[in-house]
Design a protein around this motif. Sequence first.
Motif, PDB file in Angstrom:
ATOM      1  N   GLN A 112      -5.422  -4.784   9.906  1.00  0.00           N
ATOM      2  CA  GLN A 112      -6.180  -3.891   9.032  1.00  0.00           C
ATOM      3  C   GLN A 112      -6.354  -2.518   9.680  1.00  0.00           C
TER       4      GLN A 112
ATOM      5  N   THR B 188       0.870  -1.186   0.000  1.00  0.00           N
ATOM      6  CA  THR B 188       0.000   0.000   0.000  1.00  0.00           C
ATOM      7  C   THR B 188       0.898   1.225   0.000  1.00  0.00           C
TER       8      THR B 188
ATOM      9  N   GLU C 239      -2.171   4.680   6.857  1.00  0.00           N
ATOM     10  CA  GLU C 239      -2.541   5.256   5.570  1.00  0.00           C
ATOM     11  C   GLU C 239      -3.185   6.624   5.759  1.00  0.00           C
ATOM     12  N   GLU C 240      -4.044   6.751   6.765  1.00  0.00           N
ATOM     13  CA  GLU C 240      -4.698   8.029   7.049  1.00  0.00           C
ATOM     14  C   GLU C 240      -3.695   9.072   7.533  1.00  0.00           C
TER      15      GLU C 240
ATOM     16  N   ASP D   3      -4.830   0.898   8.181  1.00  0.00           N
ATOM     17  CA  ASP D   3      -5.677   2.027   7.787  1.00  0.00           C
ATOM     18  C   ASP D   3      -5.275   3.297   8.520  1.00  0.00           C
TER      19      ASP D   3
END
Length: 315
Positions: A291, A160, A298-299, A295
């Motif tokens: 997960q 990612t 990523e944020e 996340d």
Amino acid sequence: MIHTLNAQTHAWLKVFAVSARHLSFTRAAEELHVTTGAVSQQIKQLEDRLGFRLFRRLPRQLALTEEGERLAGVVSQAYEAVGLEVDRLRGGVMSGVLRLRCLPSFLAKWLMPRLPRLQARFPDIDMHITAEDSNLSLLDGGYDLAIDLNDGHYPGLQTTSLIDEKIFAVCSPQLLRRRPPLTHPEALGYYPLLHDVTAWRGSHDYAEWEHYLKAIGGERVNVRRGYTFNRNQLTVEAAIAGMGVAIARRTLIGDELASGRLIAPFAGSVATGKRYGLVYQQGALDDRRVQAVHDWLEEEARRSQEIAPSSGSVD
């Protein structure tokens, strides 16, 4: 005076919170999947309901009023508190050990200041964090998530993207007082160069300087000289000490530029084609803990790129 907040006001406050974070009705509309006109109208209705203005509409941008800043802080804290409590109530789903492997410089400069927020969000997840260079194989496993700097190509692994990296030259202001001015790239020939030998996965000792000088027209400068280090952070510290000119990564250098400990003698930065990214095994995100942290990272990466550059930084 408003003594109670009805359902409609709560809906408007959500729109306000997103708009205040972006300082843009257009970007808020994209996040909320509505039109820009709908966002603008709901903000106006909220202002009418509250009895004071929340935004100043400036040419091509928005700014919060004093009242808007105060309300934005309260609303943001409220939504964060709700999110934290929901995560806590999930109990066992968000508890246990999560193994994170990270590049040492990225860990020290970017992730470490943000870790208290991760701890507050997921207090029952025990993070086991290991700092490892990018010259070590990721195929060996031993981690749930890894943060690496590369071109995004990891055969056999999932990735990612987080942050595209750019580089530029930096040095101590004192260094410039003892040598010819750095008015053009070839003047670097009068200065010691500082090298990070683990710049990115698969790079050689002088890769950063060669890539940078080729982009700015300084190919004739001999880069195969000076001090080498196996950490980006060490080259930056050497530059602060006045030992020479180093290559800085935009993601990791903001504090040093803002404080004036380092300056960028040449305008502009150079894209490396490399990016910080999350790397993990197939199926790793089936674990809700993994997960959730994935996340969150990523944020945080997205938010860090939305923040305006500090004074003294290079775009």
